[in-house]
Structures are given as structure tokens and as C-alpha cells.
Design a protein around this motif. Structure first.
Motif, PDB file in Angstrom:
ATOM      1  N   ASP A 128      -8.992   2.725  -7.491  1.00 10.95           N
ATOM      2  CA  ASP A 128      -8.146   3.566  -8.343  1.00 10.95           C
ATOM      3  C   ASP A 128      -6.814   3.890  -7.659  1.00 10.95           C
ATOM      4  OD1 ASP A 128      -9.821   3.689 -10.588  1.00 10.95           O
ATOM      5  OD2 ASP A 128     -11.016   5.273  -9.677  1.00 10.95           O
ATOM      6  N   ASP A 129      -6.843   4.135  -6.357  1.00  8.90           N
ATOM      7  CA  ASP A 129      -5.594   4.366  -5.632  1.00  8.90           C
ATOM      8  C   ASP A 129      -4.751   3.090  -5.599  1.00  8.90           C
ATOM      9  OD1 ASP A 129      -6.345   6.972  -5.237  1.00  8.90           O
ATOM     10  OD2 ASP A 129      -6.580   6.819  -3.061  1.00  8.90           O
ATOM     11  N   ALA A 130      -5.407   1.929  -5.501  1.00  6.97           N
ATOM     12  CA  ALA A 130      -4.669   0.658  -5.549  1.00  6.97           C
ATOM     13  C   ALA A 130      -3.992   0.493  -6.905  1.00  6.97           C
ATOM     14  CB  ALA A 130      -5.606  -0.515  -5.264  1.00  6.97           C
ATOM     15  N   ARG A 131      -4.699   0.851  -7.978  1.00 10.24           N
ATOM     16  CA  ARG A 131      -4.095   0.772  -9.318  1.00 10.24           C
ATOM     17  C   ARG A 131      -2.890   1.701  -9.419  1.00 10.24           C
ATOM     18  NH1 ARG A 131      -9.800   0.380 -11.196  1.00 10.24           N
ATOM     19  NH2 ARG A 131      -9.993  -1.734 -12.019  1.00 10.24           N
ATOM     20  N   ALA A 132      -3.020   2.914  -8.893  1.00 11.69           N
ATOM     21  CA  ALA A 132      -1.910   3.860  -8.925  1.00 11.69           C
ATOM     22  C   ALA A 132      -0.724   3.321  -8.120  1.00 11.69           C
ATOM     23  CB  ALA A 132      -2.344   5.220  -8.383  1.00 11.69           C
ATOM     24  N   THR A 133      -1.005   2.687  -6.997  1.00  6.41           N
ATOM     25  CA  THR A 133       0.059   2.110  -6.174  1.00  6.41           C
ATOM     26  C   THR A 133       0.781   0.996  -6.921  1.00  6.41           C
ATOM     27  OG1 THR A 133      -1.093   2.718  -4.141  1.00  6.41           O
ATOM     28  CG2 THR A 133       0.569   0.980  -3.965  1.00  6.41           C
ATOM     29  N   VAL A 134       0.029   0.163  -7.628  1.00  9.38           N
ATOM     30  CA  VAL A 134       0.650  -0.894  -8.437  1.00  9.38           C
ATOM     31  C   VAL A 134       1.531  -0.271  -9.516  1.00  9.38           C
ATOM     32  CG1 VAL A 134       0.175  -2.703 -10.153  1.00  9.38           C
ATOM     33  CG2 VAL A 134      -1.067  -2.667  -7.990  1.00  9.38           C
TER      34      VAL A 134
ATOM     35  N   THR B  66       4.944   1.660  -0.327  1.00  9.47           N
ATOM     36  CA  THR B  66       5.563   2.349  -1.455  1.00  9.47           C
ATOM     37  C   THR B  66       6.048   3.748  -1.077  1.00  9.47           C
ATOM     38  OG1 THR B  66       3.370   2.962  -2.299  1.00  9.47           O
ATOM     39  CG2 THR B  66       4.423   1.011  -3.262  1.00  9.47           C
ATOM     40  N   VAL B  67       5.505   4.345  -0.021  1.00  7.40           N
ATOM     41  CA  VAL B  67       6.046   5.624   0.449  1.00  7.40           C
ATOM     42  C   VAL B  67       7.464   5.402   0.979  1.00  7.40           C
ATOM     43  CG1 VAL B  67       5.905   7.421   2.228  1.00  7.40           C
ATOM     44  CG2 VAL B  67       3.858   6.751   1.008  1.00  7.40           C
ATOM     45  N   LYS B  68       7.613   4.397   1.826  1.00  3.07           N
ATOM     46  CA  LYS B  68       8.942   4.111   2.382  1.00  3.07           C
ATOM     47  C   LYS B  68       9.931   3.741   1.284  1.00  3.07           C
ATOM     48  CE  LYS B  68       7.644   2.804   7.043  1.00  3.07           C
ATOM     49  NZ  LYS B  68       7.654   1.750   8.062  1.00  3.07           N
ATOM     50  N   LEU B  69       9.476   2.939   0.320  1.00  2.00           N
ATOM     51  CA  LEU B  69      10.361   2.580  -0.792  1.00  2.00           C
ATOM     52  C   LEU B  69      10.781   3.815  -1.570  1.00  2.00           C
ATOM     53  CD1 LEU B  69       8.735  -0.636  -2.289  1.00  2.00           C
ATOM     54  CD2 LEU B  69      10.984  -0.439  -1.199  1.00  2.00           C
ATOM     55  N   SER B  70       9.820   4.679  -1.869  1.00  2.00           N
ATOM     56  CA  SER B  70      10.126   5.887  -2.627  1.00  2.00           C
ATOM     57  C   SER B  70      11.122   6.765  -1.867  1.00  2.00           C
ATOM     58  CB  SER B  70       8.837   6.658  -2.916  1.00  2.00           C
ATOM     59  OG  SER B  70       9.120   7.822  -3.652  1.00  2.00           O
ATOM     60  N   ARG B  71      10.905   6.939  -0.585  1.00  2.00           N
ATOM     61  CA  ARG B  71      11.826   7.747   0.218  1.00  2.00           C
ATOM     62  C   ARG B  71      13.222   7.140   0.228  1.00  2.00           C
ATOM     63  NH1 ARG B  71       7.588   8.617   5.034  1.00  2.00           N
ATOM     64  NH2 ARG B  71       6.579  10.478   4.203  1.00  2.00           N
TER      65      ARG B  71
ATOM     66  N   ALA C 132       0.845  -1.193   0.000  1.00  2.00           N
ATOM     67  CA  ALA C 132       0.000   0.000   0.000  1.00  2.00           C
ATOM     68  C   ALA C 132       0.878   1.239   0.000  1.00  2.00           C
ATOM     69  CB  ALA C 132      -0.923   0.009   1.221  1.00  2.00           C
ATOM     70  N   HIS C 133       0.297   2.342  -0.427  1.00  2.00           N
ATOM     71  CA  HIS C 133       0.982   3.625  -0.357  1.00  2.00           C
ATOM     72  C   HIS C 133       0.610   4.231   0.988  1.00  2.00           C
ATOM     73  CE1 HIS C 133       3.400   6.612  -2.307  1.00  2.00           C
ATOM     74  NE2 HIS C 133       2.640   7.527  -1.741  1.00  2.00           N
ATOM     75  N   ASN C 134       1.617   4.510   1.803  1.00  2.00           N
ATOM     76  CA  ASN C 134       1.422   4.880   3.199  1.00  2.00           C
ATOM     77  C   ASN C 134       0.719   3.714   3.901  1.00  2.00           C
ATOM     78  OD1 ASN C 134       1.439   6.212   5.604  1.00  2.00           O
ATOM     79  ND2 ASN C 134      -0.181   7.656   5.072  1.00  2.00           N
ATOM     80  N   ALA C 135       1.359   2.557   3.833  1.00  2.00           N
ATOM     81  CA  ALA C 135       0.787   1.308   4.340  1.00  2.00           C
ATOM     82  C   ALA C 135       0.381   1.400   5.803  1.00  2.00           C
ATOM     83  CB  ALA C 135       1.771   0.167   4.132  1.00  2.00           C
ATOM     84  N   ARG C 136       1.080   2.194   6.576  1.00  2.00           N
ATOM     85  CA  ARG C 136       0.733   2.321   7.997  1.00  2.00           C
ATOM     86  C   ARG C 136      -0.736   2.725   8.164  1.00  2.00           C
ATOM     87  NH1 ARG C 136       4.156   6.387  11.517  1.00  2.00           N
ATOM     88  NH2 ARG C 136       5.590   5.628   9.948  1.00  2.00           N
ATOM     89  N   PHE C 137      -1.219   3.631   7.315  1.00  2.00           N
ATOM     90  CA  PHE C 137      -2.604   4.090   7.395  1.00  2.00           C
ATOM     91  C   PHE C 137      -3.561   2.938   7.100  1.00  2.00           C
ATOM     92  CE2 PHE C 137      -6.473   5.791   5.542  1.00  2.00           C
ATOM     93  CZ  PHE C 137      -6.840   6.770   6.446  1.00  2.00           C
ATOM     94  N   ASP C 138      -3.443   2.344   5.933  1.00  2.00           N
ATOM     95  CA  ASP C 138      -4.353   1.265   5.530  1.00  2.00           C
ATOM     96  C   ASP C 138      -4.264   0.086   6.499  1.00  2.00           C
ATOM     97  OD1 ASP C 138      -5.076   1.587   2.160  1.00  2.00           O
ATOM     98  OD2 ASP C 138      -3.717   2.945   3.171  1.00  2.00           O
ATOM     99  N   TYR C 139      -3.040  -0.305   6.827  1.00  2.00           N
ATOM    100  CA  TYR C 139      -2.830  -1.439   7.712  1.00  2.00           C
ATOM    101  C   TYR C 139      -3.466  -1.192   9.081  1.00  2.00           C
ATOM    102  CZ  TYR C 139      -0.434  -4.842  10.645  1.00  2.00           C
ATOM    103  OH  TYR C 139      -0.163  -5.842  11.540  1.00  2.00           O
ATOM    104  N   SER C 140      -3.284   0.006   9.645  1.00  2.00           N
ATOM    105  CA  SER C 140      -3.814   0.280  10.985  1.00  2.00           C
ATOM    106  C   SER C 140      -5.340   0.204  11.002  1.00  2.00           C
ATOM    107  CB  SER C 140      -3.331   1.639  11.512  1.00  2.00           C
ATOM    108  OG  SER C 140      -3.867   2.696  10.752  1.00  2.00           O
ATOM    109  N   PHE C 141      -5.982   0.681   9.947  1.00  2.00           N
ATOM    110  CA  PHE C 141      -7.443   0.601   9.883  1.00  2.00           C
ATOM    111  C   PHE C 141      -7.913  -0.849   9.730  1.00  2.00           C
ATOM    112  CE2 PHE C 141      -7.653   5.136   9.501  1.00  2.00           C
ATOM    113  CZ  PHE C 141      -8.912   5.445   9.997  1.00  2.00           C
TER     114      PHE C 141
ATOM    115  N   LEU D 265       1.152  10.115  -2.893  1.00  2.00           N
ATOM    116  CA  LEU D 265       0.692   9.438  -4.107  1.00  2.00           C
ATOM    117  C   LEU D 265       0.461  10.407  -5.262  1.00  2.00           C
ATOM    118  CD1 LEU D 265       0.127   6.664  -5.269  1.00  2.00           C
ATOM    119  CD2 LEU D 265      -2.211   6.827  -4.389  1.00  2.00           C
ATOM    120  N   ASP D 266      -0.061  11.592  -4.973  1.00  2.00           N
ATOM    121  CA  ASP D 266      -0.267  12.574  -6.048  1.00  2.00           C
ATOM    122  C   ASP D 266       1.058  12.940  -6.722  1.00  2.00           C
ATOM    123  OD1 ASP D 266      -3.080  12.855  -5.851  1.00  2.00           O
ATOM    124  OD2 ASP D 266      -2.834  14.152  -4.102  1.00  2.00           O
TER     125      ASP D 266
END
Length: 181
Positions: A141-147, A106-111, A78-87, A122-123
Motif C-alpha cells: 500500500d505504501d508502494a502504491r501511494a509512492t507511485v 520521492t522525498v528528495k523530489l518533493s523537497r 521509494a519514499h525516503n529511499a535511503r531507509f528502504d535501500y539501506s535495509f 508520505l502521510d
């Protein structure tokens, strides 16, 4: 996922979108979820998800087992997986399911891979990677962008023989923080 806010202890899930990539095949799983709490107007404006859209949908507890089976034994990306995972972790906990997948953010990978890039939301990555997205802040759509972002990362890592998520997990553990060529 999309939610009613940013706090998993108080806010609830309104939409879940999953893209599963396996053996060269792509499948999708997408559900609106009745959060059982009001959706703030600012969140409605951001996501386009209204109370009317979720009013007749099932609550999380009613789809938890199906969702768990959809996610079981998969790597959670996930992009910013901490958010999605925590929910998801909090929602699964309410129905007595332990949700503890392996996670790639993917945020951590990008950084890590592009430290000279100013922003990693993501934007920004959609723009940097020249991606097209139908509706931002909708789960699928956000999942597609993350892929697509993940594929862009893989393209950069190809020269390092990283071609699978398993290899990416190993690469993350072994490589020092430095830009990738």
C-alpha cells in the motif's frame, strides 16, 4: 518495506511490497518475511504485522534470489529511499548479493520541487495530493501511494518534458532548486 525498527545493522525486514510499472503495465510482488528477531509492540501497532503473521514465512535469505531477480535492472523508487535501500542493501549483503540500483527518492523530489511545503513525509503527500490508501505502513500500500505521489510529480513536470524515470533522473541533475509551476 516494513521492518522491526529503524536500524539496518540491528533490525530486520518483515514485509516487502513492489509495484513494477513497465510499458504501461503494472505488476506486484508482495511477501511477508520472517525477520528471525522479535517485532517490537510499537512496530506491531504501527504496521499491523504480528509475530504470528511472519512465523511461518521464509527468512530473507530464502527469498533473496527471487527478490534480486525482481529488482534487477530496474530503477528503485521509494519514499525516503535511503531507509528502504539501506535495509535491502544490508539484507542482500548477508547473502553475498551486491544490490546497487539507480535510486529515485520521492522525498528528495518533493523537497526539491516544492520547497515551500512544510512537510514531505508520505502521510503529508497523501493528503496534499488527495490520495486514497488502504493501509498505511504496509509495504504494498505504501508502494502504491509512492507511485501515486510520483505520478503527481510527473504531472507537475509535464511542461518540462519530463515523462519517464530516465528523463526525471536527467532533470534532477540539471535543474536548480526552485519551485515548479
Amino acid at each position: 518495506i516494513e521492518t522491526t525498527g529503524s536500524r539496518p545493522d540491528r533490525d530486520r525486514i518483515t514485509e516487502i511490497g513492489i509495484l513494477t510499472l513497465e510499458n504501461g503495465e503494472c505488476s506486484t510482488w508482495n511477501r511477508l518475511v520472517n525477520p528471525g528477531v522479535p517485532i517490537p509492540l510499537n512496530i506491531q501497532n504501527l504496521t499491523g504485522i504480528t509475530p504470528e503473521m511472519v512465523a511461518k514465512q521464509v527468512c530473507f535469505a530464502e527469498l533473496a534470489q527471487e527478490l534480486y531477480l525482481e529488482l534487477k535492472d530496474k530503477i528503485f523508487v521509494a519514499h525516503n529511499a535511503r531507509f528502504d535501500y539501506s535495509f535491502l542493501k544490508a539484507a542482500f549483503k548477508t547473502v553475498g548479493i551486491d544490490f546497487s540500483p539507480r535510486v529515485i527518492c520521492t522525498v528528495k523530489l518533493s523537497r526539491r520541487l516544492f520547497p515551500n511545503q512544510a512537510r514531505h513525509n508520505l502521510d503529508t503527500l497523501i493528503q496534499v495530493h488527495g490520495l486514497k490508501i488502504a493501509k498505511r505502513h504496509r509495504a504494498l500500500d505504501d508502494a502504491r501511494a509512492t507511485v501515486d505521489v510520483l505520478h503527481g510529480i510527473f504531472e507537475r513536470l509535464g511542461s518540462h518534458n519530463v515523462r519517464t524515470l530516465e528523463e526525471l533522473i536527467q532533470f534532477k541533475r540539471k535543474r536548480p532548486r526552485r519551485p515548479i509551476d
